[in-house]
Write a protein that holds these residues in place. Structure first.
Motif, PDB file in Angstrom:
ATOM      1  N   UNK A  56       0.893  -1.348  -0.082  1.00 58.31           N
ATOM      2  CA  UNK A  56       0.076  -0.048   0.119  1.00 58.31           C
ATOM      3  C   UNK A  56       0.923   1.169  -0.042  1.00 58.31           C
ATOM      4  N   UNK A  57       1.655   1.236   0.948  1.00 57.66           N
ATOM      5  CA  UNK A  57       2.571   2.508   0.891  1.00 57.66           C
ATOM      6  C   UNK A  57       3.662   2.706  -0.207  1.00 57.66           C
ATOM      7  N   UNK A  58       3.829   1.744  -0.990  1.00 57.22           N
ATOM      8  CA  UNK A  58       4.842   1.818  -2.109  1.00 57.22           C
ATOM      9  C   UNK A  58       3.914   2.466  -3.095  1.00 57.22           C
ATOM     10  N   UNK A  59       2.680   2.638  -3.141  1.00 61.61           N
ATOM     11  CA  UNK A  59       2.051   3.647  -3.987  1.00 61.61           C
ATOM     12  C   UNK A  59       1.530   4.859  -3.425  1.00 61.61           C
ATOM     13  N   UNK A  60       2.046   5.256  -2.226  1.00 55.92           N
ATOM     14  CA  UNK A  60       1.562   6.586  -1.642  1.00 55.92           C
ATOM     15  C   UNK A  60       2.070   7.614  -2.626  1.00 55.92           C
ATOM     16  N   UNK A  61       1.346   8.588  -2.475  1.00 50.33           N
ATOM     17  CA  UNK A  61       1.691   9.676  -3.381  1.00 50.33           C
ATOM     18  C   UNK A  61       2.809  10.711  -2.965  1.00 50.33           C
ATOM     19  N   UNK A  62       3.602  10.403  -1.616  1.00 51.23           N
ATOM     20  CA  UNK A  62       4.400  10.961  -1.073  1.00 51.23           C
ATOM     21  C   UNK A  62       5.662  10.250  -1.493  1.00 51.23           C
ATOM     22  N   UNK A  63       6.468  11.018  -2.402  1.00 53.37           N
ATOM     23  CA  UNK A  63       7.699  10.401  -2.816  1.00 53.37           C
ATOM     24  C   UNK A  63       8.704   9.597  -1.935  1.00 53.37           C
ATOM     25  N   UNK A  73       6.855   6.346  -0.453  1.00 54.75           N
ATOM     26  CA  UNK A  73       6.886   5.404  -1.338  1.00 54.75           C
ATOM     27  C   UNK A  73       8.259   4.796  -1.568  1.00 54.75           C
ATOM     28  N   UNK A  74       9.362   5.780  -1.826  1.00 52.08           N
ATOM     29  CA  UNK A  74      10.637   5.098  -1.759  1.00 52.08           C
ATOM     30  C   UNK A  74      11.315   4.300  -1.075  1.00 52.08           C
ATOM     31  N   UNK A  75      10.909   4.775   0.488  1.00 49.73           N
ATOM     32  CA  UNK A  75      11.387   3.922   1.860  1.00 49.73           C
ATOM     33  C   UNK A  75      10.403   2.620   1.465  1.00 49.73           C
ATOM     34  N   UNK A  76       9.151   2.596   1.381  1.00 52.76           N
ATOM     35  CA  UNK A  76       8.302   1.359   1.266  1.00 52.76           C
ATOM     36  C   UNK A  76       8.505   0.404   0.362  1.00 52.76           C
ATOM     37  N   UNK A  77       8.807   1.065  -0.941  1.00 54.46           N
ATOM     38  CA  UNK A  77       9.430   0.205  -2.003  1.00 54.46           C
ATOM     39  C   UNK A  77      10.701  -0.662  -1.891  1.00 54.46           C
ATOM     40  N   UNK A  78      11.645   0.137  -1.260  1.00 56.56           N
ATOM     41  CA  UNK A  78      13.019  -0.626  -0.924  1.00 56.56           C
ATOM     42  C   UNK A  78      12.622  -1.919   0.211  1.00 56.56           C
TER      43      UNK A  78
END
Length: 215
Positions: free
Chosen positions: A89-96, A99-104
């Motif tokens: 869910x947070x990987x798709x967050x609008x705050x970059x 989303x960057x930290x969640x994606x990692x």
């Protein structure tokens, strides 16, 4: 101030300390993160009284606020305080930063947990997880993807435009895909009824041609 405290915690909590103390502190961090996400934060740059949008930018002056979302997420990821579903869910967050930290964090789990990777690919085929999860999967190391070639190519076949576009945009990194199969895939997509996919496929084809890849 909040970001500085979180950066300190990121280092300090890795040092030996009582487990109950660590758990209590991390629970507070997660609670505060969720509270921050719900806050209405006024832009401090233009003084117009405008509320920052979800991405952290002012709708009036378009300047980003110095928000701690990314720092919160870095701590939660480092100490595994987000579930796999929350990371998606947070990987798709609008705050970059978020989303960057969640994606990692999501990428690391997908790389280490093959069962979760297989479940995500299956869920993508059924439309049960957001399409952006496919982009994270395509950034995984070659061994994670090579054995799942057929399913990945099926997802990228064009039935879902977003998945096919993500695949073609990352095609140069998919070293697990043999040249002939890459050629076959692009030929198929060049004839796809969707014009957006045809244009992207042609761009990939031309890029291969001019870079010296034998097509």
């Amino acid at each position: 101030m909040v970001k500085a405290v979180l950066k300190y915690l990121l280092t300090g909590l890795k040092e030996p300390c009582p487990e109950n103390f660590r758990e209590h502190l991390l629970n507070i961090v997660k609670q505060q993160f969720e509270l921050w996400l719900g806050k209405k934060i006024i832009c401090s740059h233009c003084k117009s009284g405008a509320i920052l949008n979800e991405s952290g930018f002012c709708p009036d002056c378009h300047v980003g606020g110095d928000l701690p979302f990314g720092a919160f997420m870095e701590v939660l990821v480092a100490f595994q305080r987000c579930t796999k579903e929350e990371l998606i869910t947070y990987t798709g967050h609008k705050n970059s930063d978020t989303s960057k930290a969640a994606r990692a964090g999501l990428k690391l789990i997908l790389e280490q947990d093959c069962s979760f990777l297989d479940a995500c690919l299956d869920s993508l085929s059924r439309g049960r997880v957001p399409n952006y999860a496919f982009s994270v999967i395509l950034d995984l190391p070659n061994p994670n993807l090579k054995d799942r070639k057929e399913l990945i190519l099926r997802l990228a076949s064009g039935e879902k435009t977003g998945l096919a576009l993500d695949f073609m945009k990352k095609l140069d990194n998919q070293v697990w895909l043999p040249d002939q199969e890459r050629k076959d895939y692009l030929e198929k997509m060049i004839d796809h009824p969707d014009s957006t996919l045809r244009v992207q496929a042609m761009a990939c084809w031309l890029g291969d041609t001019y870079s010296g890849v034998a097509l």
